[in-house]
Design a protein around this motif. Sequence first.
Motif, PDB file in Angstrom:
ATOM      1  N   PRO A  97     -36.876   2.627   6.061  1.00  0.00           N
ATOM      2  CA  PRO A  97     -37.234   1.206   6.164  1.00  0.00           C
ATOM      3  C   PRO A  97     -38.571   1.012   6.871  1.00  0.00           C
ATOM      4  O   PRO A  97     -38.902   1.743   7.826  1.00  0.00           O
ATOM      5  CB  PRO A  97     -36.082   0.599   6.971  1.00  0.00           C
ATOM      6  CG  PRO A  97     -34.926   1.519   6.715  1.00  0.00           C
ATOM      7  CD  PRO A  97     -35.526   2.891   6.607  1.00  0.00           C
ATOM      8  N   ALA A  98     -39.332   0.023   6.441  1.00  0.00           N
ATOM      9  CA  ALA A  98     -40.659  -0.210   6.999  1.00  0.00           C
ATOM     10  C   ALA A  98     -40.618  -0.508   8.488  1.00  0.00           C
ATOM     11  O   ALA A  98     -41.556  -0.175   9.227  1.00  0.00           O
ATOM     12  CB  ALA A  98     -41.332  -1.357   6.249  1.00  0.00           C
ATOM     13  N   LEU A  99     -39.540  -1.119   8.973  1.00  0.00           N
ATOM     14  CA  LEU A  99     -39.456  -1.491  10.386  1.00  0.00           C
ATOM     15  C   LEU A  99     -39.421  -0.282  11.315  1.00  0.00           C
ATOM     16  O   LEU A  99     -39.766  -0.395  12.503  1.00  0.00           O
ATOM     17  CB  LEU A  99     -38.231  -2.372  10.637  1.00  0.00           C
ATOM     18  CG  LEU A  99     -38.320  -3.799  10.109  1.00  0.00           C
ATOM     19  CD1 LEU A  99     -36.985  -4.517  10.315  1.00  0.00           C
ATOM     20  CD2 LEU A  99     -39.442  -4.569  10.792  1.00  0.00           C
ATOM     21  N   THR A 100     -38.998   0.863  10.806  1.00  0.00           N
ATOM     22  CA  THR A 100     -38.911   2.061  11.645  1.00  0.00           C
ATOM     23  C   THR A 100     -39.838   3.179  11.185  1.00  0.00           C
ATOM     24  O   THR A 100     -39.829   4.258  11.763  1.00  0.00           O
ATOM     25  CB  THR A 100     -37.466   2.595  11.671  1.00  0.00           C
ATOM     26  OG1 THR A 100     -37.046   2.906  10.328  1.00  0.00           O
ATOM     27  CG2 THR A 100     -36.518   1.567  12.263  1.00  0.00           C
ATOM     28  N   LEU A 101     -40.632   2.936  10.164  1.00  0.00           N
ATOM     29  CA  LEU A 101     -41.474   3.982   9.579  1.00  0.00           C
ATOM     30  C   LEU A 101     -42.578   4.399  10.553  1.00  0.00           C
ATOM     31  O   LEU A 101     -43.416   3.580  10.938  1.00  0.00           O
ATOM     32  CB  LEU A 101     -42.094   3.470   8.284  1.00  0.00           C
ATOM     33  CG  LEU A 101     -42.985   4.435   7.508  1.00  0.00           C
ATOM     34  CD1 LEU A 101     -42.183   5.626   6.990  1.00  0.00           C
ATOM     35  CD2 LEU A 101     -43.660   3.700   6.337  1.00  0.00           C
ATOM     36  N   PRO A 102     -42.634   5.672  10.959  1.00  0.00           N
ATOM     37  CA  PRO A 102     -43.663   6.117  11.909  1.00  0.00           C
ATOM     38  C   PRO A 102     -45.037   6.197  11.248  1.00  0.00           C
ATOM     39  O   PRO A 102     -45.156   6.536  10.060  1.00  0.00           O
ATOM     40  CB  PRO A 102     -43.196   7.511  12.328  1.00  0.00           C
ATOM     41  CG  PRO A 102     -41.831   7.688  11.777  1.00  0.00           C
ATOM     42  CD  PRO A 102     -41.694   6.754  10.630  1.00  0.00           C
ATOM     43  N   ALA A 103     -46.065   5.918  12.027  1.00  0.00           N
ATOM     44  CA  ALA A 103     -47.430   6.038  11.514  1.00  0.00           C
ATOM     45  C   ALA A 103     -47.713   7.460  11.049  1.00  0.00           C
ATOM     46  O   ALA A 103     -48.424   7.678  10.053  1.00  0.00           O
ATOM     47  CB  ALA A 103     -48.423   5.618  12.601  1.00  0.00           C
ATOM     48  N   GLU A 104     -47.149   8.437  11.745  1.00  0.00           N
ATOM     49  CA  GLU A 104     -47.392   9.840  11.381  1.00  0.00           C
ATOM     50  C   GLU A 104     -46.867  10.150   9.981  1.00  0.00           C
ATOM     51  O   GLU A 104     -47.462  10.937   9.238  1.00  0.00           O
ATOM     52  CB  GLU A 104     -46.738  10.778  12.399  1.00  0.00           C
ATOM     53  CG  GLU A 104     -47.342  10.712  13.798  1.00  0.00           C
ATOM     54  CD  GLU A 104     -46.864   9.503  14.598  1.00  0.00           C
ATOM     55  OE1 GLU A 104     -45.940   8.784  14.123  1.00  0.00           O
ATOM     56  OE2 GLU A 104     -47.413   9.274  15.691  1.00  0.00           O
ATOM     57  N   ALA A 105     -45.737   9.546   9.615  1.00  0.00           N
ATOM     58  CA  ALA A 105     -45.180   9.772   8.275  1.00  0.00           C
ATOM     59  C   ALA A 105     -46.088   9.175   7.209  1.00  0.00           C
ATOM     60  O   ALA A 105     -46.296   9.768   6.148  1.00  0.00           O
ATOM     61  CB  ALA A 105     -43.777   9.165   8.182  1.00  0.00           C
ATOM     62  N   ILE A 106     -46.633   7.994   7.487  1.00  0.00           N
ATOM     63  CA  ILE A 106     -47.563   7.380   6.536  1.00  0.00           C
ATOM     64  C   ILE A 106     -48.776   8.277   6.342  1.00  0.00           C
ATOM     65  O   ILE A 106     -49.213   8.533   5.212  1.00  0.00           O
ATOM     66  CB  ILE A 106     -47.989   5.986   7.034  1.00  0.00           C
ATOM     67  CG1 ILE A 106     -46.791   5.055   7.101  1.00  0.00           C
ATOM     68  CG2 ILE A 106     -49.070   5.397   6.118  1.00  0.00           C
ATOM     69  CD1 ILE A 106     -47.106   3.695   7.714  1.00  0.00           C
ATOM     70  N   ASP A 107     -49.342   8.786   7.450  1.00  0.00           N
ATOM     71  CA  ASP A 107     -50.504   9.666   7.358  1.00  0.00           C
ATOM     72  C   ASP A 107     -50.191  10.904   6.533  1.00  0.00           C
ATOM     73  O   ASP A 107     -50.986  11.324   5.673  1.00  0.00           O
ATOM     74  CB  ASP A 107     -50.964  10.084   8.755  1.00  0.00           C
ATOM     75  CG  ASP A 107     -51.587   8.942   9.533  1.00  0.00           C
ATOM     76  OD1 ASP A 107     -51.957   7.923   8.903  1.00  0.00           O
ATOM     77  OD2 ASP A 107     -51.698   9.072  10.768  1.00  0.00           O
TER      78      ASP A 107
END
Length: 250
Positions: A97-107
């Motif tokens: 879920p976007a509310l818990t998605l870490p920035a590191e995972a997006i990178d």
Amino acid sequence: MSNTPTTTQYAGLRGRRYLVTGATSGIGQAVALALREQHAEVVALGRNPEALAALEAAGCTTCALELTDTEALERTITEHGPFDGLVNSAGITHVEPALTLPAEAIDQVFHTNARAAAMAARCVARGMIEANKGGSIVNVSSQASLVGLDDHLAYSASKAAMDAITRSLCLEWGAHKIRVNSVNPTVTLTPMAQKVWSAPEKRDPMLAAIPLHRFAELADVVEPILFLLSDGAAMISGVCLPIDGGYTTR
């Protein structure tokens, strides 16, 4: 390999040289083997030693590589090129879920799915331009770039970036006779996907949303990729082709 096309012959693939990323599993592996069946030369990039060994046995040249290492990627492409075509099939996902998605995972997802694809295309295109030969690049995107999907923020955004890369490179490199396209598959029944989508509570709602009421087999994705690489698609560039049984029409 099951579901890999073996009978259709595509114009212009025989004897040409192709780079395939993400070649040690799923769509990338099937594309590499299918290109060998078309009597093309294949350089296969991946991380799984056993899968690389199997590709070598099928006649591919293989390289173990972390695609997000741009220097190593460019060095490998320069060493083994020039190429007539590239299939950017490497990709990872992170479902949360976007509310818990870490920035590191997006990178991490963006670095593999979008940045590495752009860097591989850049280096392959340089070789094509220096050789004055043109060529074809196919990016393996996803239906997730075309519609909203729950818990897929990082993956959907990275694949949308890949489609934007496709359009930009189509414009920049067309004058060099380099065609750039994306394919955008629905759930494709790789061994991993078969496990993920085997539960009826997950499988059945997705199948109900696909007008053809089935998931894609590997051959359903590999065949269009081979066509886009071939001379039969000589006037096709800048396309993001849904391979989704009609899912994105809803």
